[in-house]
Write a protein that holds these residues in place. Structure first.
Motif, PDB file in Angstrom:
ATOM      1  N   ALA A  70       0.810  -1.213   0.000  1.00  0.00           N
ATOM      2  CA  ALA A  70       0.000   0.000   0.000  1.00  0.00           C
ATOM      3  C   ALA A  70       0.847   1.267   0.000  1.00  0.00           C
ATOM      4  O   ALA A  70       0.505   2.243  -0.677  1.00  0.00           O
ATOM      5  CB  ALA A  70      -0.929   0.000   1.216  1.00  0.00           C
ATOM      6  N   ASP A  71       1.962   1.278   0.751  1.00  0.00           N
ATOM      7  CA  ASP A  71       2.737   2.521   0.874  1.00  0.00           C
ATOM      8  C   ASP A  71       3.866   2.634  -0.143  1.00  0.00           C
ATOM      9  O   ASP A  71       4.616   3.614  -0.127  1.00  0.00           O
ATOM     10  CB  ASP A  71       3.290   2.678   2.301  1.00  0.00           C
ATOM     11  N   GLY A  72       4.013   1.647  -1.027  1.00  0.00           N
ATOM     12  CA  GLY A  72       5.008   1.745  -2.087  1.00  0.00           C
ATOM     13  C   GLY A  72       6.400   1.291  -1.702  1.00  0.00           C
ATOM     14  O   GLY A  72       7.354   1.531  -2.452  1.00  0.00           O
ATOM     15  N   THR A  73       6.555   0.606  -0.556  1.00  0.00           N
ATOM     16  CA  THR A  73       7.889   0.149  -0.153  1.00  0.00           C
ATOM     17  C   THR A  73       8.459  -0.843  -1.152  1.00  0.00           C
ATOM     18  O   THR A  73       9.632  -0.762  -1.536  1.00  0.00           O
ATOM     19  CB  THR A  73       7.837  -0.477   1.254  1.00  0.00           C
ATOM     20  N   TRP A  74       7.643  -1.808  -1.602  1.00  0.00           N
ATOM     21  CA  TRP A  74       8.139  -2.770  -2.593  1.00  0.00           C
ATOM     22  C   TRP A  74       8.560  -2.045  -3.862  1.00  0.00           C
ATOM     23  O   TRP A  74       9.577  -2.389  -4.483  1.00  0.00           O
ATOM     24  CB  TRP A  74       7.066  -3.803  -2.918  1.00  0.00           C
ATOM     25  N   ASP A  75       7.797  -1.045  -4.238  1.00  0.00           N
ATOM     26  CA  ASP A  75       8.119  -0.288  -5.444  1.00  0.00           C
ATOM     27  C   ASP A  75       9.442   0.463  -5.287  1.00  0.00           C
ATOM     28  O   ASP A  75      10.254   0.517  -6.212  1.00  0.00           O
ATOM     29  CB  ASP A  75       6.981   0.690  -5.743  1.00  0.00           C
ATOM     30  N   ARG A  76       9.682   1.038  -4.110  1.00  0.00           N
ATOM     31  CA  ARG A  76      10.939   1.758  -3.885  1.00  0.00           C
ATOM     32  C   ARG A  76      12.139   0.807  -3.888  1.00  0.00           C
ATOM     33  O   ARG A  76      13.213   1.158  -4.391  1.00  0.00           O
ATOM     34  CB  ARG A  76      10.862   2.528  -2.566  1.00  0.00           C
ATOM     35  N   LEU A  77      11.960  -0.385  -3.327  1.00  0.00           N
ATOM     36  CA  LEU A  77      13.045  -1.364  -3.371  1.00  0.00           C
ATOM     37  C   LEU A  77      13.379  -1.746  -4.809  1.00  0.00           C
ATOM     38  O   LEU A  77      14.551  -1.821  -5.196  1.00  0.00           O
ATOM     39  CB  LEU A  77      12.651  -2.612  -2.579  1.00  0.00           C
ATOM     40  N   LEU A  78      12.343  -1.978  -5.611  1.00  0.00           N
ATOM     41  CA  LEU A  78      12.560  -2.329  -7.014  1.00  0.00           C
ATOM     42  C   LEU A  78      13.256  -1.191  -7.749  1.00  0.00           C
ATOM     43  O   LEU A  78      14.200  -1.419  -8.524  1.00  0.00           O
ATOM     44  CB  LEU A  78      11.221  -2.663  -7.677  1.00  0.00           C
ATOM     45  N   SER A  79      12.835   0.055  -7.503  1.00  0.00           N
ATOM     46  CA  SER A  79      13.451   1.206  -8.169  1.00  0.00           C
ATOM     47  C   SER A  79      14.920   1.336  -7.801  1.00  0.00           C
ATOM     48  O   SER A  79      15.760   1.650  -8.654  1.00  0.00           O
ATOM     49  CB  SER A  79      12.704   2.494  -7.791  1.00  0.00           C
ATOM     50  N   ALA A  80      15.255   1.102  -6.536  1.00  0.00           N
ATOM     51  CA  ALA A  80      16.642   1.224  -6.099  1.00  0.00           C
ATOM     52  C   ALA A  80      17.524   0.169  -6.751  1.00  0.00           C
ATOM     53  O   ALA A  80      18.659   0.458  -7.173  1.00  0.00           O
ATOM     54  CB  ALA A  80      16.720   1.110  -4.573  1.00  0.00           C
ATOM     55  N   VAL A  81      17.035  -1.059  -6.846  1.00  0.00           N
ATOM     56  CA  VAL A  81      17.815  -2.118  -7.489  1.00  0.00           C
ATOM     57  C   VAL A  81      17.977  -1.824  -8.975  1.00  0.00           C
ATOM     58  O   VAL A  81      19.066  -2.008  -9.558  1.00  0.00           O
ATOM     59  CB  VAL A  81      17.136  -3.487  -7.262  1.00  0.00           C
ATOM     60  N   GLN A  82      16.925  -1.347  -9.625  1.00  0.00           N
ATOM     61  CA  GLN A  82      17.015  -0.993 -11.035  1.00  0.00           C
ATOM     62  C   GLN A  82      18.014   0.139 -11.258  1.00  0.00           C
ATOM     63  O   GLN A  82      18.811   0.098 -12.196  1.00  0.00           O
ATOM     64  CB  GLN A  82      15.639  -0.581 -11.557  1.00  0.00           C
ATOM     65  N   LEU A 304      11.113  -7.896  -8.280  1.00  0.00           N
ATOM     66  CA  LEU A 304      12.296  -7.563  -7.494  1.00  0.00           C
ATOM     67  C   LEU A 304      13.265  -8.739  -7.432  1.00  0.00           C
ATOM     68  O   LEU A 304      14.485  -8.570  -7.592  1.00  0.00           O
ATOM     69  CB  LEU A 304      11.863  -7.144  -6.093  1.00  0.00           C
ATOM     70  N   VAL A 305      12.734  -9.940  -7.229  1.00  0.00           N
ATOM     71  CA  VAL A 305      13.591 -11.119  -7.174  1.00  0.00           C
ATOM     72  C   VAL A 305      14.278 -11.354  -8.520  1.00  0.00           C
ATOM     73  O   VAL A 305      15.467 -11.708  -8.591  1.00  0.00           O
ATOM     74  CB  VAL A 305      12.769 -12.358  -6.751  1.00  0.00           C
ATOM     75  N   ILE A 306      13.530 -11.153  -9.615  1.00  0.00           N
ATOM     76  CA  ILE A 306      14.125 -11.321 -10.950  1.00  0.00           C
ATOM     77  C   ILE A 306      15.289 -10.365 -11.139  1.00  0.00           C
ATOM     78  O   ILE A 306      16.353 -10.741 -11.648  1.00  0.00           O
ATOM     79  CB  ILE A 306      13.047 -11.137 -12.019  1.00  0.00           C
ATOM     80  N   TRP A 307      15.132  -9.093 -10.725  1.00  0.00           N
ATOM     81  CA  TRP A 307      16.212  -8.135 -10.860  1.00  0.00           C
ATOM     82  C   TRP A 307      17.397  -8.481  -9.972  1.00  0.00           C
ATOM     83  O   TRP A 307      18.551  -8.326 -10.378  1.00  0.00           O
ATOM     84  CB  TRP A 307      15.696  -6.738 -10.529  1.00  0.00           C
ATOM     85  N   LEU A 308      17.134  -8.953  -8.757  1.00  0.00           N
ATOM     86  CA  LEU A 308      18.219  -9.280  -7.854  1.00  0.00           C
ATOM     87  C   LEU A 308      19.042 -10.466  -8.350  1.00  0.00           C
ATOM     88  O   LEU A 308      20.255 -10.540  -8.102  1.00  0.00           O
ATOM     89  CB  LEU A 308      17.670  -9.622  -6.459  1.00  0.00           C
TER      90      LEU A 308
END
Length: 310
Positions: A70-82, A304-308
């Motif tokens: 809901a708060d976009g934490t998963w999205d921020r993690l994905l953006s940082a890894v990208q 996120l897992v795919i990018w990691l």
């Protein structure tokens, strides 16, 4: 470390990016254990209550996933890894765009009629430029709730949700959009591209424009080609037979034939391979989440897992 858990190297990438405290200033339970629980559930698709005891309380894992969806934490993690991979020159900006449907389990139906939290910036349901949900989608003007408001619909595949995505040349998701299963692909192209937002490490605006795009003939339309030309995005989209016949019938008023680069079109398979990777996660291949924003969080975790691990 169990099968599918975060490795030490992956944890070192994520740990500095995680929130330090919980609600009312309290301490979070161990982040790594909880994230491993979310990954286990995304990979296996089992009910939350059946999580193994090594992940702690299933309720803690579920609530953490719901909150971060809901708060976009998963999205921020994905953006940082990208962003880290883009800074290292490891992102191929010759992208592909396509969609896939996820069959909804019976447990995904029956969400209460209330407006769910807004979608984060990189992924979300189809809406306007600002990322606000559109009519009949997540939190639409009609008040949200119901099947359409939770991105559930009826299609030839049954009770489904459709995932629209773009993928880079190394078969990794760049942006995600959810719609009900009966929605077409072509109207979602703009929404998918406008959710590509790659932050830069250091000064500079986030990158939002790919080098080129390849998509199948479902995305062929005057509006889409006009939009891509306006943004100076090179594109290879085959023209369907009926559109070619209609253009020829109109003569000079029909305009010039659409350009087509057969070599560049061969790279369209990157998005198909990305979809295959996403659907290795059983909670993505079949939707078990009632709320659209929670299911979007599950898909983002898989991305996120795919990018990691690429």
């Amino acid at each position: 470390m169990g099968r599918g858990d975060l490795t030490n190297a992956e944890w070192e990438q994520l740990e500095p990016l995680l929130p330090a405290s919980g609600a009312r200033g309290g301490r979070w339970n161990d982040h790594r254990m909880v994230i491993n629980g979310v990954l286990y559930r995304a990979r296996t698709g089992l009910p939350w209550r059946d999580l193994p005891e090594r992940f702690g309380s299933w309720m803690t894992v579920y609530k953490r996933h719901r909150r971060w969806s809901a708060d976009g934490t998963w999205d921020r993690l994905l953006s940082a890894v990208q962003a880290a991979q883009d800074a290292a020159g490891l992102v191929d900006w010759d992208i592909g765009v396509d969609s896939t449907t996820s069959r909804a389990h019976q447990h995904a139906a029956g969400a209460p009629r209330r407006v769910p939290p807004p979608a984060p910036s990189k992924g979300g349901t189809h809406g306007d430029k600002a990322g606000r949900p559109g009519a009949g989608e997540l939190g639409g003007p009609a008040g949200g709730g119901g099947q359409a408001g939770e991105c559930l619909g009826r299609s030839r595949g049954g009770f489904t949700t459709k995932i629209h995505l773009s993928a880079d040349g190394r078969c990794r998701p760049l942006s995600l959009v959810l719609t009900p299963g009966q929605h077409g692909d072509s109207p979602q192209l703009r929404a998918v591209l406008e959710r590509i937002r790659m932050p830069r490490i250091g000064p500079g605006r986030p990158r939002t424009r790919p080098d080129s795009l390849a998509a199948d003939k479902a995305y062929s339309s005057r509006a889409n080609r006009r939009y891509l030309r306006r943004r100076h995005i090179r594109h290879t989209i085959p023209e369907p037979r009926d559109q070619r016949a209609n253009r020829a019938r109109r003569g000079s008023a029909g305009g010039q034939p659409a350009g087509f680069d057969a070599e560049r079109y061969k790279k369209r398979n990157v998005v198909e391979r990305t979809i295959n990777r996403l659907k290795n996660f059983r909670a993505v291949a079949t939707r078990y989440d009632k709320r659209a924003y929670v299911f979007l969080g599950t898909v983002t975790v898989a991305a996120l897992v795919i990018w990691l691990r690429t």
